[in-house]
Design a protein around this motif. Sequence first.
Motif, PDB file in Angstrom:
ATOM      1  N   UNK A 198       0.874  -1.175   0.000  1.00 32.43           N
ATOM      2  CA  UNK A 198       0.000   0.000   0.000  1.00 32.43           C
ATOM      3  C   UNK A 198       0.912   1.226   0.000  1.00 32.43           C
ATOM      4  N   UNK A 199       1.016   1.863  -1.166  1.00 34.75           N
ATOM      5  CA  UNK A 199       1.984   2.944  -1.363  1.00 34.75           C
ATOM      6  C   UNK A 199       1.274   4.299  -1.381  1.00 34.75           C
ATOM      7  N   UNK A 200       1.782   5.232  -0.558  1.00 35.86           N
ATOM      8  CA  UNK A 200       1.250   6.598  -0.543  1.00 35.86           C
ATOM      9  C   UNK A 200       1.938   7.448  -1.613  1.00 35.86           C
ATOM     10  N   UNK A 201       3.249   7.275  -1.727  1.00 35.83           N
ATOM     11  CA  UNK A 201       4.045   7.968  -2.744  1.00 35.83           C
ATOM     12  C   UNK A 201       5.323   7.166  -2.941  1.00 35.83           C
ATOM     13  N   UNK A 202       6.304   7.749  -3.570  1.00 34.92           N
ATOM     14  CA  UNK A 202       7.522   7.015  -3.917  1.00 34.92           C
ATOM     15  C   UNK A 202       8.243   6.451  -2.690  1.00 34.92           C
ATOM     16  N   UNK A 203       8.173   7.124  -1.558  1.00 36.40           N
ATOM     17  CA  UNK A 203       8.926   6.681  -0.386  1.00 36.40           C
ATOM     18  C   UNK A 203       8.071   6.280   0.820  1.00 36.40           C
ATOM     19  N   UNK A 204       6.786   6.596   0.815  1.00 32.29           N
ATOM     20  CA  UNK A 204       5.932   6.303   1.970  1.00 32.29           C
ATOM     21  C   UNK A 204       4.973   5.164   1.688  1.00 32.29           C
ATOM     22  N   UNK A 205       4.934   4.213   2.630  1.00 27.93           N
ATOM     23  CA  UNK A 205       4.075   3.038   2.514  1.00 27.93           C
ATOM     24  C   UNK A 205       3.217   2.922   3.768  1.00 27.93           C
ATOM     25  N   UNK A 206       2.021   2.376   3.618  1.00 31.08           N
ATOM     26  CA  UNK A 206       1.141   2.119   4.757  1.00 31.08           C
ATOM     27  C   UNK A 206       1.145   0.611   5.007  1.00 31.08           C
ATOM     28  N   UNK A 207       2.123   0.154   5.770  1.00 30.27           N
ATOM     29  CA  UNK A 207       2.288  -1.281   6.016  1.00 30.27           C
ATOM     30  C   UNK A 207       1.130  -1.853   6.830  1.00 30.27           C
ATOM     31  N   UNK A 208       0.552  -1.056   7.723  1.00 28.60           N
ATOM     32  CA  UNK A 208      -0.565  -1.548   8.530  1.00 28.60           C
ATOM     33  C   UNK A 208      -1.790  -1.824   7.656  1.00 28.60           C
ATOM     34  N   UNK A 209      -2.055  -0.946   6.685  1.00 29.40           N
ATOM     35  CA  UNK A 209      -3.179  -1.185   5.789  1.00 29.40           C
ATOM     36  C   UNK A 209      -2.913  -2.407   4.915  1.00 29.40           C
ATOM     37  N   UNK A 210      -1.688  -2.554   4.426  1.00 30.23           N
ATOM     38  CA  UNK A 210      -1.332  -3.730   3.623  1.00 30.23           C
ATOM     39  C   UNK A 210      -1.544  -5.001   4.430  1.00 30.23           C
TER      40      UNK A 210
END
Length: 130
Positions: free
Chosen positions: A109-121
């Motif tokens: 679950x990627x917000x942008x090039x460097x930020x990910x939402x691992x909890x949502x994934x």
Amino acid sequence: MSQSRALLALTLAATVLASSGCFLVAAGAGAGAAVAYTNRGATAQLPLSVDAAFEKAVAAFGANGISETGRATENQGALRTLTGTRGDLEVTAELKRESDRVTAVEVIAKKNVVDYDRDFAKRVLEEMAK
């Protein structure tokens, strides 16, 4: 003395796993799957065929309000990808056949090039493992 060594060994093992970017988060998330965080999301080995796991991915996307934007199949169905969006997130489920009855899945679950939402994934992957 023995307890001290066991604690030290456990601490070292936890440090190695955490620094590798992949550590166990929840065992038994469903159907015998263990869900683990990765640097970009969550991963698990599901006791399902690739086709069954893909159908679970489609259902998990729907249950989590993810609008499907694409599907891909490669290597005669051994690799499948499902993509979608939810708000500012781009969500991808990558499925790889390990055997007839086991599929390796990574949800990103990627917000942008460097930020990910691992909890949502992780939440999406846990929904697939039900």
